[in-house]
Design an enzyme around this catalytic site. Structure first.
Site, PDB file in Angstrom:
ATOM      1  N   GLU A   6       0.867  -1.186   0.000  1.00 51.59           N
ATOM      2  CA  GLU A   6       0.000   0.000   0.000  1.00 51.59           C
ATOM      3  C   GLU A   6       0.900   1.231   0.000  1.00 51.59           C
ATOM      4  O   GLU A   6       2.099   1.123   0.272  1.00 51.59           O
ATOM      5  CB  GLU A   6      -0.910  -0.004   1.226  1.00 51.59           C
ATOM      6  N   ALA A  16       2.401   1.280   3.259  1.00 50.78           N
ATOM      7  CA  ALA A  16       2.804  -0.016   3.805  1.00 50.78           C
ATOM      8  C   ALA A  16       3.526  -0.803   2.715  1.00 50.78           C
ATOM      9  O   ALA A  16       2.928  -1.589   1.997  1.00 50.78           O
ATOM     10  CB  ALA A  16       1.586  -0.793   4.309  1.00 50.78           C
ATOM     11  N   GLY A  17       4.827  -0.508   2.569  1.00 54.40           N
ATOM     12  CA  GLY A  17       5.657  -1.212   1.599  1.00 54.40           C
ATOM     13  C   GLY A  17       6.525  -2.212   2.346  1.00 54.40           C
ATOM     14  O   GLY A  17       6.141  -3.369   2.541  1.00 54.40           O
ATOM     15  N   ARG A  57      35.629  -5.428 -30.190  1.00 51.77           N
ATOM     16  CA  ARG A  57      35.882  -3.980 -30.241  1.00 51.77           C
ATOM     17  C   ARG A  57      37.385  -3.705 -30.378  1.00 51.77           C
ATOM     18  O   ARG A  57      38.171  -4.139 -29.531  1.00 51.77           O
ATOM     19  CB  ARG A  57      35.330  -3.339 -28.955  1.00 51.77           C
ATOM     20  N   GLY A  66      29.869   4.578 -25.288  1.00 49.61           N
ATOM     21  CA  GLY A  66      28.666   5.293 -25.720  1.00 49.61           C
ATOM     22  C   GLY A  66      27.524   4.363 -26.102  1.00 49.61           C
ATOM     23  O   GLY A  66      26.349   4.647 -25.846  1.00 49.61           O
ATOM     24  N   GLU A 109       9.468  -7.190  -3.749  1.00 47.61           N
ATOM     25  CA  GLU A 109       9.487  -8.421  -2.935  1.00 47.61           C
ATOM     26  C   GLU A 109      10.482  -8.316  -1.774  1.00 47.61           C
ATOM     27  O   GLU A 109      11.163  -9.272  -1.424  1.00 47.61           O
ATOM     28  CB  GLU A 109       9.744  -9.657  -3.796  1.00 47.61           C
TER      29      GLU A 109
HETATM   30  N1  COS Z   1       7.315 -17.481   7.433  1.00 53.49           N
HETATM   31  C1  COS Z   1       6.402 -17.716   8.394  1.00 53.49           C
HETATM   32  N2  COS Z   1       6.090 -16.789   9.352  1.00 53.49           N
HETATM   33  C2  COS Z   1       6.708 -15.598   9.288  1.00 53.49           C
HETATM   34  C3  COS Z   1       7.672 -15.276   8.304  1.00 53.49           C
HETATM   35  C4  COS Z   1       7.965 -16.295   7.361  1.00 53.49           C
HETATM   36  N3  COS Z   1       8.854 -16.077   6.391  1.00 53.49           N
HETATM   37  N4  COS Z   1       8.122 -14.027   8.489  1.00 53.49           N
HETATM   38  C5  COS Z   1       7.479 -13.556   9.573  1.00 53.49           C
HETATM   39  N5  COS Z   1       6.635 -14.509  10.047  1.00 53.49           N
HETATM   40  C6  COS Z   1       5.775 -14.421  11.215  1.00 53.49           C
HETATM   41  C7  COS Z   1       6.612 -14.197  12.473  1.00 53.49           C
HETATM   42  O1  COS Z   1       7.017 -15.447  13.008  1.00 53.49           O
HETATM   43  C8  COS Z   1       5.624 -13.505  13.365  1.00 53.49           C
HETATM   44  O2  COS Z   1       4.738 -14.472  13.906  1.00 53.49           O
HETATM   45  P1  COS Z   1       4.053 -14.302  15.353  1.00 53.49           P
HETATM   46  O3  COS Z   1       3.062 -13.175  15.209  1.00 53.49           O
HETATM   47  O4  COS Z   1       3.398 -15.605  15.586  1.00 53.49           O
HETATM   48  O5  COS Z   1       5.165 -13.982  16.300  1.00 53.49           O
HETATM   49  C9  COS Z   1       4.824 -12.640  12.396  1.00 53.49           C
HETATM   50  O6  COS Z   1       4.958 -13.263  11.101  1.00 53.49           O
HETATM   51  C10 COS Z   1       5.338 -11.223  12.334  1.00 53.49           C
HETATM   52  O7  COS Z   1       6.719 -11.272  12.016  1.00 53.49           O
HETATM   53  P2  COS Z   1       7.709 -10.065  12.322  1.00 53.49           P
HETATM   54  O8  COS Z   1       7.527  -9.638  13.750  1.00 53.49           O
HETATM   55  O9  COS Z   1       9.072 -10.434  11.862  1.00 53.49           O
HETATM   56  O10 COS Z   1       7.064  -8.932  11.376  1.00 53.49           O
HETATM   57  P3  COS Z   1       7.491  -7.449  11.092  1.00 53.49           P
HETATM   58  O11 COS Z   1       6.280  -6.623  11.056  1.00 53.49           O
HETATM   59  O12 COS Z   1       8.640  -7.068  11.969  1.00 53.49           O
HETATM   60  O13 COS Z   1       7.982  -7.481   9.553  1.00 53.49           O
HETATM   61  C11 COS Z   1       9.397  -7.830   7.670  1.00 53.49           C
HETATM   62  C12 COS Z   1       8.950  -8.256   9.079  1.00 53.49           C
HETATM   63  C13 COS Z   1       9.986  -6.426   7.575  1.00 53.49           C
HETATM   64  C14 COS Z   1      10.452  -8.830   7.327  1.00 53.49           C
HETATM   65  C15 COS Z   1       8.189  -7.981   6.698  1.00 53.49           C
HETATM   66  O14 COS Z   1       7.230  -6.977   6.936  1.00 53.49           O
HETATM   67  C16 COS Z   1       8.596  -7.935   5.246  1.00 53.49           C
HETATM   68  O15 COS Z   1       9.060  -8.919   4.675  1.00 53.49           O
HETATM   69  N6  COS Z   1       8.406  -6.755   4.592  1.00 53.49           N
HETATM   70  C17 COS Z   1       8.635  -6.617   3.186  1.00 53.49           C
HETATM   71  C18 COS Z   1       7.363  -6.909   2.491  1.00 53.49           C
HETATM   72  C19 COS Z   1       7.583  -7.076   1.049  1.00 53.49           C
HETATM   73  O16 COS Z   1       8.337  -7.921   0.608  1.00 53.49           O
HETATM   74  N7  COS Z   1       6.865  -6.267   0.283  1.00 53.49           N
HETATM   75  C20 COS Z   1       6.887  -6.355  -1.110  1.00 53.49           C
HETATM   76  C21 COS Z   1       5.588  -6.906  -1.559  1.00 53.49           C
HETATM   77  S1  COS Z   1       5.671  -7.927  -2.946  1.00 53.49           S
HETATM   78  S2  COS Z   1       6.226  -6.769  -4.393  1.00 53.49           S
END
Ligand code: COS
Length: 393
Positions: free
Chosen positions: A136, A139-140, A275, A353, A376
């Site tokens: 979003e 929310a990236g 080249r 170039g 991702e």
């Molecule tokens: N597999 C299974 N569970 C996972 C996981 C994974 N790979 N990664 C995280 N979780 C779980 C954690 O175990 C945690 O579980 P509990 O609530 O039971 O404790 C929960 O998800 C939250 O995890 P965490 O606290 O690590 O979340 P954060 O909000 O700190 O975020 C990041 C972690 C930054 C790593 C995550 O938000 C992320 O990957 N962001 C990037 C998103 C992205 O790739 N965007 C692009 C979209 S596609 S173009």
């Protein structure tokens, strides 16, 4: 130019991967689609890749092959090899392939038999185009901060809000969409839904133009009504489902970056050998040889991390105890995309170039690679994931 295949001899791969990689490397050099309109080209690639059976690696086979996949399970090494080989030839072909997998990945992982039967065979044949809607405007990287919501309604749910940076936005037939079902519960209040493109209340008409053109749009949900049957996976389990999907596809982004880096290196070698300057070829200069050596080492370092991440996941699946490969996939994605950017930049520099002339392969690769360091999970997110894993080990 024919994709390189010597890496298929590495012990990470089985016969099925070697045969697959060779077959695609033999077929792809003759495939030339008009890519001047990225949206039409993406549809054309999906159609072609579907007709020729390559999209069958984006979904599992299912009972008696009913889901259309080529292999029993989603196979990370097959995905990596396919993306690497497609990206070597055409980054847009790779994009079209990848989105079929990413967009349907959560259905493969958590769909009901009815959901899997309704979507996966048509994804495999290229008759349905898939998309993954997580990001979003606010929310990236912090995916858990999303605000788009689904509220319970009689017989289903009502979605409101907006998703953006959605690949295949506007051309997809369905969007696997992650939204808040409990606003107060953070990452534990997110659920996934399958939203068909023609659902009233969904508007995907706002396209986003980017430096390496590919279909991208913002989605608006305005009182978008969904039946209960559209909900995917556990209620409030959507964040983990999104992360599990990314665990598979991040290693494949590394594969795509690798394909682009290998192409840049091949272009640089070809250019250096032909080249002429100062009475010899560019390749005769030690400065050129040093650069090519650095580029080759960057490519191989990325390859080994990428194949390791894919092998580890497949091996866990084979042994029946899925291992979390989040940190290994993050290392692969970070290293392969960052290294590819450097390799492509060096290849462009070597072309002088010609490197910045529109229509030159290294010029388009220079633009194509850039977004892979962002989508991702940006490099900084991968660093965070790896850092957390290191501290926990
Ligand atoms: N597999 C299974 N569970 C996972 C996981 C994974 N790979 N990664 C995280 N979780 C779980 C954690 O175990 C945690 O579980 P509990 O609530 O039971 O404790 C929960 O998800 C939250 O995890 P965490 O606290 O690590 O979340 P954060 O909000 O700190 O975020 C990041 C972690 C930054 C790593 C995550 O938000 C992320 O990957 N962001 C990037 C998103 C992205 O790739 N965007 C692009 C979209 S596609 S173009």
């Amino acid at each position: 130019m024919k994709p390189t295949t010597t890496h298929l001899g590495l012990p990470f791969f089985d016969t099925v991967h070697r045969e697959l990689g060779q077959r695609l490397a033999d077929w792809i050099p003759d495939q030339h689609l008009d890519e001047s309109d990225d949206r039409q080209a993406c549809k054309d690639w999906v159609k072609l890749l579907g007709e020729q059976g390559w999209l069958r690696y984006c979904v599992p086979a299912g009972p008696n092959g009913a889901l259309g996949g080529a292999l029993d399970k989603l196979d990370s090494r097959a995905l990596v090899i396919l993306r690497e080989t497609l990206a070597f030839h055409s980054p847009l072909a790779d994009f079209a392939f990848a989105m079929q997998g990413l967009g349907s990945g959560a259905i493969t992982l958590a769909g009901t038999p009815a959901q899997q039967a309704a979507y996966l065979p048509l994804v495999a044949s290229g008759e349905k185009i898939a998309a993954f809607a997580l990001s979003e405007a606010d929310a990236g990287s912090d995916a858990g901060a999303m605000a788009t919501s689904a509220a319970p309604a009689p017989g289903g749910w009502t979605l409101n809000g907006s998703k953006t940076w959605i690949s295949n936005g506007g051309i997809a037939d369905f969007y696997v969409t992650f939204v808040k079902t409990d606003a107060a519960a953070g990452t534990r209040g997110i659920s996934a839904f399958i939203v068909d493109a023609d659902t009233p209340g969904l508007d995907s008409s706002e396209h986003i133009a980017v430096m390496a053109p590919h279909p991208l749009a913002t989605l608006q949900f305005s009182d978008c009504r969904l039946a209960e049957a559209a909900r995917l996976g556990p209620l409030h389990g959507g964040f983990k489902l999104a992360m599990q999907t990314l665990d598979i596809f991040r290693a494949s982004v590394a594969g795509a970056a690798l394909g682009m880096a290998r192409r840049a290196l091949a272009e640089a070698v070809q250019h250096a050998k032909t080249r002429k300057m100062f009475g010899q070829t560019l390749a005769d200069f030690q400065l050129t040889q040093a650069k090519l050596g650095e580029m080759a080492a960057l490519v191989d370092a990325a390859a080994l991390l990428t194949y390791r991440a894919a092998w580890l996941r497949d091996e866990g699946e084979r042994l029946g105890h899925s291992v979390r490969v989040t940190a290994e996939a993050a290392m692969a994605k970070m290293t392969a995309t960052e290294n590819a950017q450097r390799v492509i930049d060096m290849a462009l520099q070597m072309h002088g170039g010609l490197g910045v002339k529109v229509g030159t392969k290294v010029e388009s690769l220079y633009r194509d690679i850039r977004s892979l360091r962002i989508y991702e999970g940006a490099t900084e997110v991968q660093q965070l994931i790896i850092g957390k894993a290191v501290l926990q080990s």
